[in-house]
Scaffold this active site. Structure first.
Site, mmCIF file in Angstrom:
data_model
loop_
_atom_site.group_PDB
_atom_site.id
_atom_site.type_symbol
_atom_site.label_atom_id
_atom_site.label_comp_id
_atom_site.label_asym_id
_atom_site.label_seq_id
_atom_site.Cartn_x
_atom_site.Cartn_y
_atom_site.Cartn_z
ATOM 1 N N ASP A 61 -5.733 5.264 -2.364
ATOM 2 C CA ASP A 61 -6.023 4.220 -1.379
ATOM 3 C C ASP A 61 -5.428 4.626 -0.030
ATOM 4 O O ASP A 61 -4.612 5.538 0.048
ATOM 5 C CB ASP A 61 -5.478 2.855 -1.820
ATOM 6 N N ASP A 63 -3.366 3.063 3.093
ATOM 7 C CA ASP A 63 -2.645 1.907 3.611
ATOM 8 C C ASP A 63 -2.377 2.093 5.093
ATOM 9 O O ASP A 63 -2.080 3.196 5.552
ATOM 10 C CB ASP A 63 -1.317 1.732 2.870
ATOM 11 N N ASP A 137 10.338 4.236 -0.365
ATOM 12 C CA ASP A 137 11.102 4.753 -1.497
ATOM 13 C C ASP A 137 11.501 6.227 -1.395
ATOM 14 O O ASP A 137 12.658 6.580 -1.592
ATOM 15 C CB ASP A 137 10.389 4.447 -2.835
HETATM 16 P P1 ATP Z 1 -0.406 5.657 -5.068
HETATM 17 O O1 ATP Z 1 -1.248 4.794 -4.187
HETATM 18 O O2 ATP Z 1 -0.949 7.009 -5.315
HETATM 19 O O3 ATP Z 1 -0.014 4.972 -6.320
HETATM 20 P P2 ATP Z 1 1.566 5.190 -3.089
HETATM 21 O O4 ATP Z 1 2.837 5.894 -2.739
HETATM 22 O O5 ATP Z 1 0.543 5.069 -2.022
HETATM 23 O O6 ATP Z 1 0.980 5.931 -4.343
HETATM 24 P P3 ATP Z 1 1.458 2.357 -3.129
HETATM 25 O O7 ATP Z 1 1.867 1.396 -4.186
HETATM 26 O O8 ATP Z 1 0.057 2.392 -2.673
HETATM 27 O O9 ATP Z 1 1.900 3.778 -3.671
HETATM 28 O O10 ATP Z 1 2.442 2.091 -1.915
HETATM 29 C C1 ATP Z 1 2.186 2.552 -0.605
HETATM 30 C C2 ATP Z 1 3.506 2.927 0.074
HETATM 31 O O11 ATP Z 1 4.382 1.791 0.115
HETATM 32 C C3 ATP Z 1 4.319 3.990 -0.626
HETATM 33 O O12 ATP Z 1 3.887 5.281 -0.312
HETATM 34 C C4 ATP Z 1 5.705 3.716 -0.136
HETATM 35 O O13 ATP Z 1 5.893 4.192 1.169
HETATM 36 C C5 ATP Z 1 5.721 2.198 -0.077
HETATM 37 N N1 ATP Z 1 6.200 1.639 -1.356
HETATM 38 C C6 ATP Z 1 5.452 1.305 -2.420
HETATM 39 N N2 ATP Z 1 6.195 0.814 -3.408
HETATM 40 C C7 ATP Z 1 7.466 0.844 -2.956
HETATM 41 C C8 ATP Z 1 8.712 0.459 -3.498
HETATM 42 N N3 ATP Z 1 8.783 -0.034 -4.726
HETATM 43 N N4 ATP Z 1 9.823 0.616 -2.733
HETATM 44 C C9 ATP Z 1 9.731 1.121 -1.488
HETATM 45 N N5 ATP Z 1 8.596 1.492 -0.924
HETATM 46 C C10 ATP Z 1 7.470 1.368 -1.634
HETATM 47 MG MG MG Z 2 -1.252 4.035 -2.152
#
Ligand code: ATP
Ligand code: MG
Length: 423
Positions: A61, A63, A137
């Site tokens: 996705d 963001d 994170d």
């Molecule tokens: P994916 O979409 O592939 O699962 P992602 O890193 O993009 O991985 P998302 O859940 O879409 O995961 O979250 C987007 C962003 O928000 C992350 O890259 C991170 O910067 C932040 N984030 C997400 N979850 C957390 C968390 N539990 N604590 C801190 N930051 C977070």
């Molecule tokens: Mg993501």
């Protein structure tokens, strides 16, 4: 001493240095960011989208992060919806996508005036881009791609960590893992799927702080399960979760089955399912969570069914009771939607038909939309060592028949049941 003193100047990477192109970003996210820009706000692609593009992987996705507040965002986009308990986020519909747009915010814990009652979200939790970066994170998840210039803005050294294949936690493990234990699962997932080295935290800390996972809401845990096991590194991720003693917080029944005695076959069954799923992901085939959940809970269900059969006698009733108990046991931890549990039940229930082939039932199963999943499940059982190979042979031949030759095949093999294995 204010938190701001810790924040350094960012490093800027120009498009030529990082190689990500505008055309790599989805139409929806591009549209949202250019609209925000035209309205005078800052707009960045952030998180997994940037990370995955830099790793030349397909982002799941895109963001967007901005300095516009949720109210301002929803004013600009007609097709948008405020999301979350305190409207922290906005979902914007653009080019038939839903783009998550978040206002820069800071980690509420870094504000010392919150008292002991936990996190309270207020307007002053919005923050600067620097603060937004350090509340994320891992460093590789805290890179900001500015849409106008296509520069990557890096406050935390994420670009060098990406190049060095390092998964570096932002902040200290005790605070960050206790604030949000889902980070523990994310740590396992990212280190396994990218094969990155853990820095700033250790395996023993994952083990130590794992107990915080006891308290995470079941809906959030459900949100993680697909990411853990359906992204192409499911088998390794599963093994790591077991190795760090974290599986019991995610799949307690599976964990207890695999921790008991004589588990070789049950283990082969689960691991084979995971590696088949990884293979399918790699080949771009569809994968379903229901199939894996059916696999994870199968052994518990069988054990429960034996127990219930002794109590209830009647087979069908015992089976339904066992399904209920086992699914509830898992749902206690993880909010699995009904459409998925229904599929799990169907896969389990169809097993009987494969065990006792007959003309009537075989015709029926062909009409069932789930028969492929159920058959794959049956096949997996044979592969993991259940004595089902004669039956597999029968069904394989059956599937090979044309509609015309099927009837003939049936009458030729009518006596089947008498000569082969029955459970
Ligand atoms: P994916 O979409 O592939 O699962 P992602 O890193 O993009 O991985 P998302 O859940 O879409 O995961 O979250 C987007 C962003 O928000 C992350 O890259 C991170 O910067 C932040 N984030 C997400 N979850 C957390 C968390 N539990 N604590 C801190 N930051 C977070
Ligand atoms: Mg993501």
């Amino acid at each position: 001493r204010g938190v701001n003193e810790d924040i350094k100047k960012p490093r800027i990477y120009h498009p030529k240095e990082h190689g990500v192109k505008r055309s790599n970003i989805s139409d929806g996210a591009s549209k949202v960011m250019s609209t925000l820009g035209k309205a005078g706000y800052d707009a960045y692609l952030v998180g997994g989208g940037v990370r995955d593009l830099l790793l030349q992987r397909n982002p799941s996705d895109f963001d967007v992060a901005t300095n516009a507040t949720p109210q301002q965002i929803s004013k600009i986009f007609k097709r948008s919806r405020l999301i979350g308990r305190r409207f922290k986020l906005v979902h914007v519909r653009a080019c038939s996508e839903i783009v998550e747009v978040a206002t820069f915010r800071r980690n509420p814990k870094s504000e010392c005036n919150l008292g002991k009652r936990g996190i309270v979200f207020q307007d002053n939790d919005f923050g600067s881009i620097e603060e937004d970066a350090i509340r994320r994170d891992f460093t590789i998840n805290a890179l900001y791609l500015e849409f106008q210039s296509m520069n990557i803005v890096d406050y935390v050294g994420g670009m060098t960590d990406l190049a060095d294949r390092v998964l570096r936690l932002l902040g200290n493990p005790k605070d960050r893992f206790s604030e949000d234990p889902v980070r523990i699962l994310r740590a396992v997932r990212f280190s396994e799927s990218f094969d990155f080295r853990m820095v700033g935290f250790s395996e023993s800390q994952l083990r130590r702080y794992g107990r915080y996972l006891e308290h995470i809401p079941s809906a959030r845990l459900f949100g993680e399960i697909g990411k853990l096991f359906l992204r192409g590194s499911g088998k390794q991720t599963f093994n790591s979760l077991r190795c760090f003693d974290l599986l019991r917080y995610v799949l307690p029944l599976t964990d207890s089955v695999l921790s008991s005695k004589n588990t070789a076959r049950a283990e082969r069954f689960v691991l084979q399912a995971l590696s088949n799923t990884d293979q399918r992901v790699e080949e771009g085939e569809t994968v379903t969570l229901a199939f894996l959940i059916a696999v994870f809970l199968w052994e518990s269900m069988i054990k429960e069914k034996e127990k219930q059969s002794k109590l209830l006698g009647e087979d069908r009733e015992a089976a339904v009771r066992a399904e209920d108990l086992v699914l509830h046991g898992q749902q206690h931890k993880m909010a699995i939607p009904r459409r998925i549990t229904n599929l799990v039940r169907e896969i389990w229930q169809l097993q009987n038909i494969f065990l006792n082939p007959s003309v009537r039932k075989a015709e029926k199963i062909l009409k069932n939309r789930r028969f492929r999943a159920a058959y794959n499940f049956f096949f997996l059982r044979a592969e993991s060592g259940e004595p089902l190979s004669d039956l597999i042979e029968w069904w394989t031949e059956f599937f090979d028949q044309t509609v015309e030759s099927r009837k003939l095949y049936f009458s030729a093999s009518r006596s089947y049941k008498k000569r082969t294995y029955r459970k």
